[in-house]
Design a protein around this motif. Structure first.
Motif, mmCIF file in Angstrom:
data_model
loop_
_atom_site.group_PDB
_atom_site.id
_atom_site.type_symbol
_atom_site.label_atom_id
_atom_site.label_comp_id
_atom_site.label_asym_id
_atom_site.label_seq_id
_atom_site.Cartn_x
_atom_site.Cartn_y
_atom_site.Cartn_z
ATOM 1 N N ARG A 114 0.837 -1.210 0.000
ATOM 2 C CA ARG A 114 0.000 0.000 0.000
ATOM 3 C C ARG A 114 0.871 1.260 0.000
ATOM 4 N NH1 ARG A 114 -5.418 0.036 -0.956
ATOM 5 N NH2 ARG A 114 -5.326 1.931 0.228
ATOM 6 N N ALA A 115 1.920 1.250 0.786
ATOM 7 C CA ALA A 115 2.822 2.407 0.836
ATOM 8 C C ALA A 115 3.504 2.648 -0.504
ATOM 9 C CB ALA A 115 3.868 2.205 1.937
ATOM 10 N N ALA A 116 3.711 1.586 -1.259
ATOM 11 C CA ALA A 116 4.352 1.702 -2.575
ATOM 12 C C ALA A 116 3.364 2.092 -3.676
ATOM 13 C CB ALA A 116 5.032 0.380 -2.937
ATOM 14 N N GLY A 117 2.101 2.258 -3.293
ATOM 15 C CA GLY A 117 1.125 2.734 -4.260
ATOM 16 C C GLY A 117 0.111 1.723 -4.755
ATOM 17 N N ALA A 118 0.134 0.514 -4.231
ATOM 18 C CA ALA A 118 -0.858 -0.477 -4.652
ATOM 19 C C ALA A 118 -2.253 0.004 -4.263
ATOM 20 C CB ALA A 118 -0.576 -1.828 -4.011
ATOM 21 N N SER A 119 -3.164 -0.010 -5.217
ATOM 22 C CA SER A 119 -4.527 0.432 -4.916
ATOM 23 C C SER A 119 -5.318 -0.656 -4.205
ATOM 24 C CB SER A 119 -5.254 0.849 -6.191
ATOM 25 O OG SER A 119 -5.335 -0.245 -7.095
ATOM 26 N N GLU A 120 -4.892 -1.899 -4.347
ATOM 27 C CA GLU A 120 -5.520 -2.993 -3.620
ATOM 28 C C GLU A 120 -4.527 -4.137 -3.464
ATOM 29 O OE1 GLU A 120 -8.942 -4.025 -5.920
ATOM 30 O OE2 GLU A 120 -7.792 -5.082 -7.414
ATOM 31 N N VAL A 121 -4.725 -4.908 -2.426
ATOM 32 C CA VAL A 121 -3.917 -6.095 -2.173
ATOM 33 C C VAL A 121 -4.901 -7.235 -1.944
ATOM 34 C CG1 VAL A 121 -2.191 -7.159 -0.668
ATOM 35 C CG2 VAL A 121 -2.106 -4.697 -1.100
ATOM 36 N N LEU A 122 -4.740 -8.321 -2.684
ATOM 37 C CA LEU A 122 -5.663 -9.442 -2.598
ATOM 38 C C LEU A 122 -4.993 -10.657 -1.988
ATOM 39 C CD1 LEU A 122 -7.127 -9.243 -6.212
ATOM 40 C CD2 LEU A 122 -8.116 -8.296 -4.125
ATOM 41 N N LEU A 123 -5.739 -11.371 -1.169
ATOM 42 C CA LEU A 123 -5.298 -12.651 -0.636
ATOM 43 C C LEU A 123 -6.320 -13.697 -1.065
ATOM 44 C CD1 LEU A 123 -4.401 -11.756 3.057
ATOM 45 C CD2 LEU A 123 -2.824 -12.198 1.196
ATOM 46 N N PHE A 124 -5.845 -14.838 -1.495
ATOM 47 C CA PHE A 124 -6.726 -15.954 -1.811
ATOM 48 C C PHE A 124 -6.576 -16.958 -0.680
ATOM 49 C CE2 PHE A 124 -5.884 -13.851 -5.743
ATOM 50 C CZ PHE A 124 -7.102 -13.885 -6.403
ATOM 51 N N THR A 125 -7.687 -17.288 -0.037
ATOM 52 C CA THR A 125 -7.627 -18.129 1.155
ATOM 53 C C THR A 125 -8.598 -19.295 1.058
ATOM 54 O OG1 THR A 125 -9.368 -16.989 2.382
ATOM 55 C CG2 THR A 125 -7.146 -16.076 2.527
#
Length: 60
Positions: A16-27
């Motif tokens: 997020r700090a690097a600019g990712a607009s979203e981070v997804l996890l597949f669980t």
């Protein structure tokens, strides 16, 4: 000991700090331990889905 949770939280924060607009996890929905952790560090459920692969039968 919390190592995996700490790493997941830090990598998510760094993305997020690097600019990712979203981070997804597949669980795995059946894994209440990891899913509880993900909720605590700020993830939220989005969608449940499955992937199916179909293959043609071999000739012969």
């Amino acid at each position: 000991r919390g190592y995996a949770g700490a790493v997941t939280a830090e990598v998510s924060r760094a993305a997020r700090a690097a600019g990712a607009s979203e981070v997804l996890l597949f669980t795995d929905l059946a894994n209440r331990t990891s899913n509880g952790l993900y909720l605590r560090i700020g993830y939220r459920p989005v969608r449940d889905f499955a992937v199916h692969t179909f293959t043609a039968p071999e000739n012969g």
